[in-house]
Design a protein around this motif. Sequence first.
Motif, PDB file in Angstrom:
ATOM      1  N   ASP A   1      -6.045  -0.735  -4.355  1.00 24.87           N
ATOM      2  CA  ASP A   1      -5.399  -1.700  -3.330  1.00 24.87           C
ATOM      3  C   ASP A   1      -6.532  -2.399  -2.590  1.00 24.87           C
ATOM      4  N   GLU A   2      -6.194  -3.770  -3.006  1.00 24.78           N
ATOM      5  CA  GLU A   2      -7.209  -4.633  -2.474  1.00 24.78           C
ATOM      6  C   GLU A   2      -8.659  -4.382  -2.795  1.00 24.78           C
TER       7      GLU A   2
ATOM      8  N   SER B   1       1.007  -1.153   0.017  1.00 25.19           N
ATOM      9  CA  SER B   1       0.013  -0.125   0.112  1.00 25.19           C
ATOM     10  C   SER B   1       0.942   1.333   0.189  1.00 25.19           C
TER      11      SER B   1
HETATM   12 MG   LIG Z   1      -2.176  -2.587   2.321  1.00 25.36          MG
END
Ligand SMILES: [Mg+2]
Lengths: 266, 279
Positions: free
Chosen positions: A187-188, A59
Motif C-alpha cells: 500500500d503506497e 487501501s
Molecule cells: Mg490508501
Amino acid sequence: MTIFPAASDKGPPAPAPDIIVLRRLNLFYGTFQALQDIDVTFPRQAITALIGPSGCGKSTLLRTLNRMNDLIEGVRIEGEVLIDGQDIFGPDVVLTDLRKKVGMVFQRPNPFPLSIYDNVVYGPRLHGQPGKAELQEILERSLTAVEMWGEVKDRLKTSALSLTEEQQQRLCIARVLAVEPEILLMDEPCSALDPLATLRIEELMQELKRNYTIIIVTHNMQQAARASDLSGFMYLGELIEIGSTGDIFTRPKDSRTEDYITGKYG
Amino acid sequence: MHREKFIERVLLLLALSSVGSLALITIFIFLEGFPLILSVGLKDFILSSHWAPTKGHFGILAMIISSVLVTLGAMIIGVPLGLSCAIVLAEFSPKRLKMVLKPTLELLAGIPSVVYGFLGVIWLVPLIRNYLGGPGLSLLAGSIILGIMILPTVISISIDALTAVPDPYRDGSLALGATRWQTVSRVVLPAARSGIITAIILGMGRAIGETMAVIMVAGNALQIPTSILDPVRTLTSNIALELGYAAGRHREALFATGIVLFIIIMILNLSATLITRRR
Ligand SMILES: [Mg+2]
Ligand SMILES: Nc1ncnc2c1ncn2[C@@H]1O[C@H](COP(=O)(O)OP(=O)(O)OP(=O)(O)O)[C@@H](O)[C@H]1O
C-alpha cells in the motif's frame, strides 16, 4: 514419496493462471459503501497496480485480501474472494494462515522496535519453532532478497529503528518474505521514500515478481506506468477498468480513467 | 497589559511558594533527623534491629525489612493483577468499555486508605486467622491490602503505556499472521516496556509510603518476621504510631526514619523519571 508414472508426461496440473478472484465484492463501513461490485482477477507472478484518487477504496480493497479489514469495527463484506480457489471468508479458513500467505507492506515503514534480526525472524517464529540454523538461513535469504544482507549482516543486533527509511521499508519487505508468502500487498510502499530510493524499491519489485504475485497501490502515475504489468483504475469505490499497463495509460476505455491519468483530478 | 503582567507575577509566586514549601519540608526533616543519624552512626541506625528509643537504642532494621517485605508482597499480588487487567482493557476490550472502566478504576485511587484498612480488618484479617492461622493481622494482610491499593496506579499508567504503542506495530504483526495475543506479548509489551516499568515503580512508591491501611491490618509488632503470617511494623507505621508521644532523641529518630523513607521514594521516583525519559 510420490513417483509419477512414466506414461504421464503432463506432470501435475498447472495452477490456475489467476491467483486471486473477486466476485461481486461489496464492502460497507457501517452504512457507507466503500467498495461496489468489484469483479476482478489478479494473475500470478505479475505486478498489478491500483490507481485512483484519494478515498476511492484502494487501501480498502487491498486490506480485504488479507482480511485486515476484519479489525475495523462495523465492516460488512458481501461477495466472494477466492485465493488459490479457496474462499477466504469460508468457515475453514485459518486467518493466521491466510495472512501468512498474503503478506502486506505498509505505507509507512513499520519495523518493530526490536533488533534487525528479531524483525526478520518474527514471522517464522510465529508459525513454528525453527532452530537457530534454520533462522540464520531464513535471515540471510530474506535480507539477500531485498539486497540488504551485505549492509546489515554485521549489525543484526542493532535496533531496526536506526536504519534509514528506505532500509526500514526494505526490512519490512524482508520481514514479509521471511514467512514465504505467495502474494505481496503493497500500500503506497514508496510514499515515505525519496525518488532514488523509490526507484530502487521498484527494481526490487521486478526481482520479486519472479516468485510472488504483487498488488501495489500507488498515487504515483509514473510508478504505476514504470513498475506494473497491469493497472486498475478505481473511482468512488468502483473498479472502473483494469488492463495491461500500456493500454490503460495509452488508450483507456473509460473517460474517467483518461481524466485521471491526464491529471484532471489532480 | 499591566493586568497580564500582574497575573503572571501572581502565578509565578504561587508556583514558587509550592516548590518552596516542599523544599522547606525537606530541609526541616533533614535538620530534625540528621543529627541523630550522625550521633548513632549510620550503621547502627539502619543495620541494627534493636529499637528501644527510650533506652537509647535506635536500630530500624526490623522496620526496613518489614517495609521491604510488605512492599514486595504487594508487588507480587498487585503487579500481575494490574498488568493483566491493563492488557485486557487496553488490547482486548472494545474502546467504549475501556473509556468507562479506566476512570472508574482511577476513582479507586481516591478512596481514603482508612477505608481499605477497615475492609481489611473486617474481611481479610479474620479470613487469614481462620484459614491460615496466626493472629490474622500480618505481613500477608498488609501485602494483600497494599496490592489492591496500588492497582489503580499500576493499571492506569500501564494502560497509558500500552495505548501509546503505535497501531502500525500491531498491524505489522497481525499482517504477518500473528494472533492478537502473540502481537501483544511479542511486540506491544516490549514496546511499552519503559512505561510499564514506570507504572510498577510508582506503584512501589505508593506501597512503601502507605501508612494508615498498613497500621490497621499488619499488626505492628516490632520484629523481623519469620513467616508471612507474622505481624510486622513498617517504617511508616512506626512513625505514625510513635510520633504522638515521642520527645527528644526519640522524636529525632522518627524524623531520621523519615529521611530513610524520603531517600527510598526519591530513588524510586527518579528511576521512574529516568526510565520514562530514555524512551
Ligand atoms: Mg490508501
Ligand atoms: N475505518 C473506516 N471507517 C469508515 N470509513 C472508512 C474507513 N476507512 C476508510 N474509510 C472510507 O472508505 C473510503 C475508501 O478509503 P480507502 O482508505 O480505501 O481509500 P484509498 O483509495 O486508499 O485512499 P488514499 O489514496 O487516500 O489512501 C474513504 O471514503 C474513506 O473515508
